[in-house]
Design a protein around this motif. Structure first.
Motif, PDB file in Angstrom:
ATOM      1  N   GLY A  87       0.791  -1.222   0.000  1.00 51.18           N
ATOM      2  CA  GLY A  87       0.000   0.000   0.000  1.00 51.18           C
ATOM      3  C   GLY A  87       0.825   1.274   0.000  1.00 51.18           C
ATOM      4  N   GLN A  88       2.143   1.161   0.211  1.00 54.55           N
ATOM      5  CA  GLN A  88       2.991   2.353   0.274  1.00 54.55           C
ATOM      6  C   GLN A  88       3.309   2.862  -1.136  1.00 54.55           C
ATOM      7  OE1 GLN A  88       6.525   1.859   2.630  1.00 54.55           O
ATOM      8  NE2 GLN A  88       7.466   3.754   1.941  1.00 54.55           N
ATOM      9  N   LYS A  89       3.367   4.164  -1.266  1.00 52.24           N
ATOM     10  CA  LYS A  89       3.720   4.790  -2.531  1.00 52.24           C
ATOM     11  C   LYS A  89       5.230   4.750  -2.727  1.00 52.24           C
ATOM     12  CE  LYS A  89       3.298   9.174  -5.056  1.00 52.24           C
ATOM     13  NZ  LYS A  89       2.794  10.565  -5.001  1.00 52.24           N
ATOM     14  N   LEU A  90       5.668   4.373  -3.930  1.00 54.51           N
ATOM     15  CA  LEU A  90       7.092   4.386  -4.243  1.00 54.51           C
ATOM     16  C   LEU A  90       7.559   5.816  -4.520  1.00 54.51           C
ATOM     17  CD1 LEU A  90       7.468   1.314  -6.658  1.00 54.51           C
ATOM     18  CD2 LEU A  90       7.912   1.411  -4.210  1.00 54.51           C
ATOM     19  N   PRO A  91       8.859   6.065  -4.419  1.00 59.10           N
ATOM     20  CA  PRO A  91       9.369   7.388  -4.817  1.00 59.10           C
ATOM     21  C   PRO A  91       8.981   7.693  -6.261  1.00 59.10           C
ATOM     22  CG  PRO A  91      11.057   6.144  -3.649  1.00 59.10           C
ATOM     23  CD  PRO A  91       9.928   5.187  -3.897  1.00 59.10           C
ATOM     24  N   SER A  92       8.941   8.970  -6.601  1.00 62.57           N
ATOM     25  CA  SER A  92       8.556   9.368  -7.961  1.00 62.57           C
ATOM     26  C   SER A  92       9.592   8.881  -8.969  1.00 62.57           C
ATOM     27  CB  SER A  92       8.431  10.892  -8.046  1.00 62.57           C
ATOM     28  OG  SER A  92       9.715  11.494  -7.914  1.00 62.57           O
ATOM     29  N   GLN A  93       9.211   8.869 -10.238  1.00 55.77           N
ATOM     30  CA  GLN A  93      10.145   8.464 -11.283  1.00 55.77           C
ATOM     31  C   GLN A  93      11.372   9.380 -11.293  1.00 55.77           C
ATOM     32  OE1 GLN A  93       8.593   7.794 -15.196  1.00 55.77           O
ATOM     33  NE2 GLN A  93       6.844   6.591 -14.476  1.00 55.77           N
ATOM     34  N   ARG A  94      11.160  10.656 -11.057  1.00 60.04           N
ATOM     35  CA  ARG A  94      12.292  11.596 -11.021  1.00 60.04           C
ATOM     36  C   ARG A  94      13.246  11.236  -9.887  1.00 60.04           C
ATOM     37  NH1 ARG A  94      13.342  15.759  -8.005  1.00 60.04           N
ATOM     38  NH2 ARG A  94      11.238  15.786  -7.093  1.00 60.04           N
ATOM     39  N   GLU A  95      12.696  10.926  -8.710  1.00 57.48           N
ATOM     40  CA  GLU A  95      13.546  10.567  -7.564  1.00 57.48           C
ATOM     41  C   GLU A  95      14.276   9.261  -7.820  1.00 57.48           C
ATOM     42  OE1 GLU A  95      11.124  12.456  -3.783  1.00 57.48           O
ATOM     43  OE2 GLU A  95      10.297  10.665  -4.764  1.00 57.48           O
ATOM     44  N   LEU A  96      13.566   8.269  -8.408  1.00 54.32           N
ATOM     45  CA  LEU A  96      14.209   6.989  -8.686  1.00 54.32           C
ATOM     46  C   LEU A  96      15.286   7.134  -9.762  1.00 54.32           C
ATOM     47  CD1 LEU A  96      11.101   4.620  -8.629  1.00 54.32           C
ATOM     48  CD2 LEU A  96      12.963   4.675  -6.964  1.00 54.32           C
ATOM     49  N   ALA A  97      15.019   7.959 -10.760  1.00 51.52           N
ATOM     50  CA  ALA A  97      16.021   8.185 -11.806  1.00 51.52           C
ATOM     51  C   ALA A  97      17.286   8.800 -11.219  1.00 51.52           C
ATOM     52  CB  ALA A  97      15.440   9.084 -12.897  1.00 51.52           C
ATOM     53  N   GLY A  98      17.125   9.755 -10.308  1.00 54.11           N
ATOM     54  CA  GLY A  98      18.291  10.352  -9.662  1.00 54.11           C
ATOM     55  C   GLY A  98      19.030   9.360  -8.790  1.00 54.11           C
TER      56      GLY A  98
END
Length: 258
Positions: free
Chosen positions: A32-43
């Motif tokens: 149920g937890q939200k993953l980091p955003s694509q921008r955060e994961l890309a960084g």
């Protein structure tokens, strides 16, 4: 790629997907937890956003995460399973005054209901005619199609076939079967009580039609259960195909070994 996957052989998107899956399995990201955003994961992984997008698609296809438009990507929650059991037609449950599906919903504090898609007399294909021991030359069976719901979730797509000689002139022709025990209550009154069942179970990915009716998220497979009811004379009198959401259903069997 700091703290990233060790393997350098697979494409970056697959390595990222494997690393995220490992983190989910270890509890770093809870159901149920939200993953980091694509921008955060890309960084974090030192890649472009398209690579992260491909990694998340891999996890979605594996049924590990779900995407919610405008909100982000979330770890899939594990929901309590509705159990389709081998004793679901047992007379011991008659005191409850509920059909098998409503009884299972009640056990979990859920409200069960169904949506009727069709009720019609049809011509069976050769395989179905052989299972029910009826003719395939004419409209020899009644077909009922329904979607069953538990609270707000559609959980089964159900198609039932019954010999027309048993169904004709009964409440089985009505959209809502007028018996508290449903279809099998009517059939029992006609002298056909379930004494033995034959269930054939397989798992597969859903058809587009099933995705629509069951509101399936990406990566969720279905359980396909082809059920045959047999009476005291070992004669088949009903065949039902259950197409079940694998994320909300399970199978429970307790039977002697022959």
């Amino acid at each position: 790629m700091p703290n990233g996957p060790e393997s350098r052989e697979a494409p970056a998107s697959r390595r990222i997907a494997e690393d995220l899956r490992k983190k989910i399995d270890q509890g770093q990201f809870a159901p149920g937890q939200k993953l980091p955003s694509q921008r955060e994961l890309a960084g974090f992984y030192g890649v472009v956003r398209n690579t992260v997008d491909e990694a998340l698609k891999i996890l979605g296809q594996q049924g590990i995460v779900t995407s919610q438009w405008g909100r982000g990507v979330f770890v899939r929650e594990n929901k309590p399973l509705l159990r389709l059991g081998s004793d679901r037609y047992s007379p011991k449950y008659r005191e409850e005054g509920l059909s098998p599906f409503l009884l299972e919903c009640s056990k979990q504090g859920k409200s069960g209901r169904f949506q009727v898609l069709s009720v019609e007399r049809v011509r069976p294909d050769k395989e179905l005619a052989e299972r029910l021991k009826v003719s395939d030359k004419g409209k020899s069976v009644l077909r009922r199609e329904n979607v069953f719901w538990a609270d707000q979730d559609p959980v089964y797509r159900v198609t039932t076939w019954i010999p027309w000689t048993l169904a004709e002139g009964t409440g089985l022709l009505e959209e809502e079967v007028p018996h508290q025990f449903g279809i099998h209550g009517v059939l029992e009154e006609k002298g056909h009580t379930v004494v033995r069942i034959n269930d054939e179970v397989s798992a597969r990915m859903p058809t587009p039609d099933e995705v629509r009716y069951l509101e399936l998220l990406q990566g969720v497979p279905v359980l396909d259960v082809l059920h045959t009811s047999l009476d005291a004379e070992d004669e088949p009198f009903e065949v039902t195909r259950f197409v079940m959401r694998a994320d909300m259903n399970g199978l429970t069997y307790n039977a002697p070994v022959e």
